[in-house]
Design an enzyme around this catalytic site. Structure first.
Site, short mmCIF file in Angstrom:
data_model
loop_
_atom_site.label_atom_id
_atom_site.label_comp_id
_atom_site.label_asym_id
_atom_site.label_seq_id
_atom_site.Cartn_x
_atom_site.Cartn_y
_atom_site.Cartn_z
N ASP A 29 0.77 -1.31 0.03
CA ASP A 29 -0.10 -0.06 0.10
C ASP A 29 1.02 1.35 0.08
O ASP A 29 2.20 1.34 0.18
CB ASP A 29 -0.92 0.12 1.21
N ASN A 87 -7.07 -2.94 14.69
CA ASN A 87 -8.46 -3.35 14.43
C ASN A 87 -8.43 -4.54 13.51
O ASN A 87 -9.59 -4.77 12.82
CB ASN A 87 -9.19 -2.22 13.91
N HIS A 143 -6.79 -5.22 10.64
CA HIS A 143 -6.60 -4.67 9.15
C HIS A 143 -5.24 -5.24 8.45
O HIS A 143 -4.27 -5.51 9.36
CB HIS A 143 -6.72 -3.11 8.91
N GLU A 184 -9.41 -2.07 5.82
CA GLU A 184 -10.05 -1.88 7.18
C GLU A 184 -11.31 -2.74 7.41
O GLU A 184 -11.80 -3.09 6.32
CB GLU A 184 -10.42 -0.17 7.13
#
Ligand code: GLP
Length: 237
Positions: free
Chosen positions: A63, A132, A134, A139
């Protein structure tokens, strides 16, 4: 998923580097998927210290932040260049990251996805994990069918990554990220998690129900995933 429990973060990083080296040296034209984040710092330091020849390899990063030029200090281009590529005596034949400052990020994402496919796919994808759950910048809620695309970062992810930006500097709220489907197409994956902050996400990945609210759980359907943990990340198992 194979779970590898390591006594500390240094040994966990070395174990991840071992798998990367195996993939690097085990093929005539290896294609490696790379990741960023604090967790990977000791992995790249370890890989650099090995002094291997990377010139046969292609690399694809997961990314990049939308809006950041490749020479921005907080860009993943800069991170990779500084911590790995520039340190290697024989750097990869080609290293790709999505271009964050592309005038058309959606098109850039499509081009990146096509480039991975055209290159024959990724042999081993290195992954971290967000608090979280990811992976890449996928996400919670990211569809299993997602491909490289523009994604919106959650406040918790922005908060976790704020340390890489200067005080008062505008943090990007979007990124171009490989999708879940893109990641699952890698022939093998290694997910490295270290530290207490990852313990909850790891407990969910290993023992909790699979679901889109914890994107990493998508890895359970992949037949060749190694999860490498230090004692803190494994604390809730
Ligand atoms: C970012 C990256 C992820 C990485 C995560 C965890 O969000 N896009 O690929 O896994 O950070 O980072 P850290 O290792 O700093 O906890």
């Amino acid at each position: 998923m194979e779970i590898l429990l390591c006594p500390d973060a240094q040994i966990a990083a070395r174990s991840a580097a071992d798998l990367m080296t195996e993939a690097l040296l085990g093929a005539t034209a290896p294609c490696l998927g790379l990741a960023t984040g604090g967790t990977m710092l000791p992995v790249y330091a370890d890989l650099v210290a090995r002094g291997d020849d990377w010139s046969a390899a292609l690399t694809f990063n997961l990314d990049e932040y939308v809006g950041l030029s490749s020479d921005h200090p907080a860009s993943y281009h800069t991170y990779m260049d500084k911590l790995l590529f520039r340190q290697l005596a024989r750097r990869p034949r080609a290293s790709y990251l999505p271009r964050g400052d592309s005038p058309d990020p959606g098109q850039e994402a499509d081009t990146y996805e096509a480039l991975i496919a055209r290159s024959g796919g990724i042999d081993l994808q290195l992954l971290g994990i967000g608090r979280n759950g990811h992976i890449g910048f996928n996400e919670p809620g990211s569809p299993l069918s997602s491909r490289t695309r523009v994604v919106t970062l959650t406040d918790s992810t922005k908060e976790a990554n704020a340390r890489f930006f200067g005080p008062g500097e505008n943090q990007p709220s979007e990124a171009i990220s490989m999708g879940i489907a893109t990641i699952l197409e890698a022939r093998a994956c290694v997910l490295l998690a270290t530290g207490m902050a990852k313990a909850q996400a790891i407990a969910r990945l290993v023992n909790g129900p699979a679901g889109l609210d914890c994107p990493a759980t998508a890895l359970r359907d992949h037949g060749a995933v190694t999860v490498i943990l230090d004692a803190e990340a494994a604390a809730l198992l």
